[in-house]
Design a protein around this motif. Structure first.
Motif, short mmCIF file in Angstrom:
data_model
loop_
_atom_site.label_atom_id
_atom_site.label_comp_id
_atom_site.label_asym_id
_atom_site.label_seq_id
_atom_site.Cartn_x
_atom_site.Cartn_y
_atom_site.Cartn_z
N SER A 239 0.83 -1.08 -0.10
CA SER A 239 -0.09 0.03 0.32
C SER A 239 0.81 1.84 -0.10
O SER A 239 0.79 2.08 -0.47
N ALA A 240 2.02 1.04 0.73
CA ALA A 240 2.43 2.53 0.61
C ALA A 240 3.71 3.07 -0.41
O ALA A 240 3.49 3.82 -0.85
N ARG A 358 11.20 14.36 0.84
CA ARG A 358 9.86 14.70 1.51
C ARG A 358 10.09 15.28 2.61
O ARG A 358 8.90 16.23 2.65
N PHE A 359 10.65 14.80 3.06
CA PHE A 359 10.15 15.56 4.31
C PHE A 359 10.73 16.80 4.99
O PHE A 359 10.28 17.87 5.85
N ASN A 360 12.25 17.39 3.93
CA ASN A 360 12.67 18.45 4.36
C ASN A 360 11.30 19.36 3.58
O ASN A 360 10.65 20.49 3.46
N LEU A 361 11.13 18.85 1.97
CA LEU A 361 9.68 20.00 1.79
C LEU A 361 8.24 19.99 2.81
O LEU A 361 7.67 21.01 1.94
N TYR A 362 8.23 19.05 3.56
CA TYR A 362 7.09 19.72 3.91
C TYR A 362 7.26 20.62 5.33
O TYR A 362 6.35 21.68 5.73
N PHE A 416 5.27 2.03 7.28
CA PHE A 416 4.76 3.03 6.44
C PHE A 416 4.58 3.83 5.15
O PHE A 416 4.82 4.26 4.28
N VAL A 417 4.73 4.81 6.27
CA VAL A 417 5.85 6.51 6.04
C VAL A 417 7.36 6.30 5.27
O VAL A 417 6.60 6.93 4.47
N LEU A 418 7.57 5.66 5.91
CA LEU A 418 9.11 5.35 5.66
C LEU A 418 8.96 4.84 3.59
O LEU A 418 9.02 5.97 3.29
N ILE A 419 8.76 4.33 3.57
CA ILE A 419 8.45 3.44 2.33
C ILE A 419 7.45 4.63 1.41
O ILE A 419 7.59 4.55 0.46
#
Length: 549
Positions: A239-240, A358-362, A416-419
């Motif tokens: 799903s991820a 992507r975490f930096n983009l948040y 899930f979040v990491l994948i």
């Protein structure tokens, strides 16, 4: 852009324009017209940063390439220019106040040394402390008189700033590979570039292929459906994976919308982009546009381009070792103890760091919205609040609805979040690939817009059936020349650009995806090697200060 007959009859001399710049006026030239943007700049929907990089220069090609700069009324234009203008104040320069009774004795205005400063420089992006301001101006890469007649082709125009040996080597290398910077050659390149744009328009390549977008929507729907399907059956890793594929593909359409490449209507495309980026992806389109508009104007400029200002993790030029001041972030990019460690190993850290990009983009997206760096006036005044609502919506459906309510254990939630986020990492590779291996040298204000874009950007060669994976980002050189061309037409545009490059003798850089990655890693490794040498020299000097040279 309509001017009154009286305005058209009013012709400013270069000396008068220099005086306006000395007074801190926001002056630029578009299609031979002097634009005074002091009152208008706050209404520019693309943000003020991009406009400030065009102050004090002929920005015809930059504005025409990104016509969002024209989407608000430019009826503030008051006159025509009496010739070309070069080198914007944001990139340095010293300007003399103008006295209407003075006699213009010089055939062209040359650069002023620090001892000749008779008034403070243009305040655009200048620090309040004049000492710091002078030091920064001497370190930036494009410093010359902001208002100048083009000197004779046989005369080498003085650069007016301190250039280290390595930077000079890069300048000479680029100068040997690209057409001469004399006025005649660069004007010919500009002329052929503008003719090419007319050919592209006549071929219908600015017309959006909506059938291609129907296929895109089908692909997005399949990925999202697979994400939901496996989530309901508790196959969280699968799903991820498909959620990450969904986000990866969505970004390409958000990019199109941000460049007004779908409907060519500012409000409609921006709304489409915000729905895709903010509501479905949790990223701020407004932040991206503000940053990306600057990137397109000052591509690969270490002091100015936010896309290569990645300290303390990456240094794309040895010049970052001197703790450059970023005009975009308005801060010193410190080459501190942490940076001295990471930069030495940046070619090994490149892919691992991009996995979590992507975490930096948040963070950057929330910072943009909370601080309110987007337009507060004009056509884009409401975007901040629409984006704020979009981010709340995203974290409700993703953070609460999916991660918290649909996944039972903390271990599965973290996985899930990491994948889902790491699956989007090819996007970060695709974005960086076209610039990281290219030149960061500045050849001066006489370099034409098309030559600069082709010198600092490369394309990626791939089979046509893989175009969906790259999403148009494999044609970055073409995209930088003509940002509004819809991505589904970029492959057809490539032949036009190849012919243009052969005509004007500009190398067209194109690599396979594999070779492009090798070029990037090689560039990072070269800078890392320089960082290690610099560190060894510092240690040697510290150990034996009496034998320093």
């Amino acid at each position: 852009m309509m001017l009154t007959p009286a305005a058209r009859d009013n012709v400013f001399s270069r000396r008068e324009i220099e005086g306006m710049l000395a007074d801190g006026r926001l002056i630029t030239i578009v299609d031979g017209e002097v634009l005074k943007l002091d009152a208008w700049i706050k209404y520019h929907p693309g943000g003020d940063m991009a406009i400030k990089h065009m102050i004090g220069k002929d920005a015809t090609d930059e504005v025409n390439a990104k016509p969002v700069s024209k989407c608000a009324s430019l009826e503030l234009a008051e006159s025509r220019a009496d010739g070309p203008i070069s080198s914007p104040p944001i990139q340095g320069g010293v300007f003399r106040p103008y006295n209407k009774d003075e006699v213009e004795e010089d055939p062209y205005i040359t650069e002023l040394s620090s001892s000749e400063i008779s008034a403070p420089p243009s305040p655009i992006f200048e620090p309040a402390d004049d000492t710091l301001g002078l030091r920064r101006r001497l370190s930036v890469s494009t410093i010359s008189s902001a208002v100048s007649v083009v000197p004779p082709a046989t005369e080498e125009k003085p650069r007016g700033y301190v250039v280290d040996a390595r930077t000079q080597e890069e300048i000479h290398l680029d100068a040997s590979k690209y057409p001469s910077l004399d006025a005649e050659d660069q004007e010919y390149i500009t002329k052929k570039y503008r003719e090419l744009q007319k050919r592209i328009e006549a071929a219908g390549l600015y017309n959006c292929n909506y059938t291609a977008y129907a296929i895109e929507i089908c692909r997005y729907t399949i990925f999202f459906s697979l994400f939901v399907f496996f989530l309901k059956r508790s196959h969280f890793c699968l799903s991820a994976f498909f959620l990450g594929c969904f986000w990866h593909q969505l970004v390409f359409s958000a990019h199109d919308a941000g460049h007004m490449g779908i409907t060519h209507n500012y409000q409609i495309d921006t709304t489409i982009g915000m729905i895709i980026a903010d509501y479905l992806g949790g990223l701020s389109l407004g932040w991206w546009k503000r940053s990306h508009n600057v990137h397109h104007i000052v591509t690969n400029a270490p002091e100015h381009d936010p896309d290569i200002e990645l300290m303390p993790f990456f240094a794309l030029s040895h010049r970052f070792f001197s703790s450059l001041r970023s005009t975009y972030y308005d801060r010193i990019m410190e080459y501190d103890a942490f940076a001295r460690i990471t930069v030495k190993y940046q070619h090994y850290l490149y892919y691992p760091i991009l996995l979590f990009g992507r975490f930096n983009l948040y963070f950057l997206s929330w910072e943009h919205i909370i601080v309110g760096r987007g337009p507060k006036h004009g056509a884009g005044w409401w975007h901040r609040w629409f984006e704020f609502a979009g981010h709340i919506f995203f974290w409700i459906w993703f953070g609460y609805g999916v991660v918290w309510c649909s996944i039972p254990t903390w271990f599965d939630r973290v996985v899930f979040v990491l994948i889902s986020h790491m699956v989007t990492s090819p996007l970060h590779v695709q974005i960086t690939l076209s610039h990281y291996a290219m030149s960061t040298a500045d050849l001066g204000p006489l370099e034409s817009f098309p030559q600069k874009m082709l010198r600092t950007t490369m394309d990626v060669d791939c089979p046509k059936w893989l175009d969906f994976f790259h999403g148009g980002l494999q044609f970055q050189a073409i995209h930088h020349l003509y940002p509004r061309i819809p991505r589904h037409n970029l492959r057809r545009t490539q032949q036009f650009v190849r012919e243009f490059c052969e005509d004007v003798k500009i190398p067209y850089a194109v690599f396979t995806f594999y070779d492009g990655n090798k070029e990037v890693i090689g560039r990072l490794a070269d800078i890392a090697r320089q960082a290690r040498i610099l560190e060894e020299c510092r240690k040697a000097c510290a150990a034996d200060p009496y034998h320093m040279h």
